[in-house]
Design a protein around this motif. Structure first.
Motif, short mmCIF file in Angstrom:
data_model
loop_
_atom_site.label_atom_id
_atom_site.label_comp_id
_atom_site.label_asym_id
_atom_site.label_seq_id
_atom_site.Cartn_x
_atom_site.Cartn_y
_atom_site.Cartn_z
N ILE A 109 6.65 8.71 3.80
CA ILE A 109 7.61 9.22 2.83
C ILE A 109 8.65 8.13 2.61
O ILE A 109 9.28 7.66 3.56
N GLN A 110 8.82 7.74 1.34
CA GLN A 110 9.72 6.64 1.03
C GLN A 110 10.15 6.73 -0.43
O GLN A 110 9.37 7.17 -1.28
N ALA A 111 11.35 6.30 -0.71
CA ALA A 111 11.79 6.22 -2.11
C ALA A 111 10.88 5.25 -2.85
O ALA A 111 10.56 4.18 -2.34
N LEU A 112 10.43 5.65 -4.03
CA LEU A 112 9.58 4.82 -4.87
C LEU A 112 10.31 4.54 -6.18
O LEU A 112 11.17 5.32 -6.59
N PRO A 113 9.97 3.45 -6.86
CA PRO A 113 10.70 3.10 -8.07
C PRO A 113 10.51 4.09 -9.21
O PRO A 113 9.42 4.64 -9.40
N GLY A 114 11.56 4.29 -9.98
CA GLY A 114 11.50 5.11 -11.19
C GLY A 114 10.96 6.51 -10.92
O GLY A 114 11.35 7.17 -9.97
N ALA A 115 10.05 6.93 -11.78
CA ALA A 115 9.46 8.27 -11.69
C ALA A 115 8.17 8.29 -10.86
O ALA A 115 7.45 9.28 -10.86
N MET A 116 7.90 7.20 -10.14
CA MET A 116 6.69 7.14 -9.34
C MET A 116 6.78 8.13 -8.18
O MET A 116 7.75 8.14 -7.43
N ALA A 117 5.76 8.96 -8.04
CA ALA A 117 5.72 9.96 -6.97
C ALA A 117 4.81 9.53 -5.83
O ALA A 117 4.98 9.98 -4.70
N ILE A 118 3.83 8.65 -6.11
CA ILE A 118 2.82 8.29 -5.13
C ILE A 118 2.26 6.91 -5.42
O ILE A 118 2.20 6.48 -6.58
N GLN A 119 1.88 6.21 -4.38
CA GLN A 119 1.11 4.98 -4.51
C GLN A 119 0.35 4.78 -3.21
O GLN A 119 0.67 5.41 -2.19
N CYS A 120 -0.65 3.92 -3.24
CA CYS A 120 -1.43 3.67 -2.03
C CYS A 120 -1.80 2.20 -1.94
O CYS A 120 -1.66 1.44 -2.90
N GLU A 121 -2.28 1.82 -0.77
CA GLU A 121 -2.93 0.53 -0.60
C GLU A 121 -4.10 0.75 0.35
O GLU A 121 -4.06 1.65 1.19
N ALA A 122 -5.14 -0.03 0.15
CA ALA A 122 -6.36 0.14 0.93
C ALA A 122 -6.75 -1.15 1.64
O ALA A 122 -6.48 -2.24 1.14
N LEU A 123 -7.42 -0.98 2.75
CA LEU A 123 -8.04 -2.06 3.49
C LEU A 123 -9.52 -1.70 3.57
O LEU A 123 -9.86 -0.59 3.96
N ALA A 124 -10.38 -2.65 3.17
CA ALA A 124 -11.82 -2.37 3.16
C ALA A 124 -12.58 -3.54 3.75
O ALA A 124 -12.10 -4.68 3.77
N VAL A 125 -13.77 -3.25 4.24
CA VAL A 125 -14.71 -4.25 4.73
C VAL A 125 -15.96 -4.12 3.86
O VAL A 125 -16.58 -3.06 3.85
N VAL A 126 -16.29 -5.19 3.15
CA VAL A 126 -17.30 -5.14 2.09
C VAL A 126 -18.45 -6.09 2.40
O VAL A 126 -18.23 -7.25 2.72
N ALA A 127 -19.67 -5.60 2.25
CA ALA A 127 -20.84 -6.45 2.39
C ALA A 127 -21.16 -7.06 1.02
O ALA A 127 -20.90 -6.46 -0.01
N GLY A 128 -21.71 -8.25 0.99
CA GLY A 128 -22.16 -8.83 -0.28
C GLY A 128 -21.09 -9.66 -0.96
O GLY A 128 -19.94 -9.68 -0.56
N ALA A 129 -21.50 -10.32 -2.03
CA ALA A 129 -20.61 -11.19 -2.79
C ALA A 129 -19.76 -10.39 -3.74
O ALA A 129 -20.10 -9.27 -4.10
N VAL A 130 -18.65 -10.98 -4.18
CA VAL A 130 -17.80 -10.33 -5.17
C VAL A 130 -18.57 -10.24 -6.48
O VAL A 130 -19.18 -11.20 -6.91
N GLY A 131 -18.52 -9.02 -7.12
CA GLY A 131 -19.25 -8.80 -8.38
C GLY A 131 -18.53 -9.26 -9.51
O GLY A 131 -18.30 -9.85 -10.32
#
Length: 131
Positions: A109-131
């Protein structure tokens, strides 16, 4: 290994020199992913609509990086108000339907800019080359 910047139309940081995500080998890290409509750049007034768009945008970023929801190891979600916790689950269940194969999740829970109610960030482990 070479670092690759990942950008998605409609989800960029405008004129700022910051990619939407970055990938080195199998590792993918996103920046903040908002619930903005990538076609119009509009941020809905409704927090649930923002949450739904955020998960849609996360999928777009994953696809641009050659990844899929099953590659996500951890999702961190920021909400502007703790009472909004229920808006997270509909998109979460849509993106990660299998209870035996979901990423870790942390909600802050944190103050976010303007009218933003939600945001996320992800960490992933991916097989294969970038498409």
């Amino acid at each position: 290994m070479t670092r690759i910047s990942i950008d998605v139309d409609g989800l960029t940081h405008g004129a700022l020199p910051i990619p939407t995500a970055s990938r080195i080998g199998p590792f993918l890290a996103t920046g903040g992913i908002r619930g903005v409509d990538p076609a119009t750049h509009a941020l809905p007034d409704d927090p649930q609509a923002q949450a739904d768009l955020m998960f849609d945008n996360l999928r777009l970023v994953l696809e641009a990086a050659g990844a899929a929801p099953g590659d996500v190891l951890k999702l961190t979600v920021w909400l502007c108000d703790g009472s909004l916790r229920p808006i997270v689950n509909p998109g979460w269940l849509r993106l990660f339907p299998d209870p035996a194969s979901r990423p870790a999740r942390h909600v802050l829970i944190q103050a976010l800019p303007g009218a933003m109610a939600i945001q996320c960030e992800a960490l992933a482990v991916v097989a294969g080359a970038v498409g």
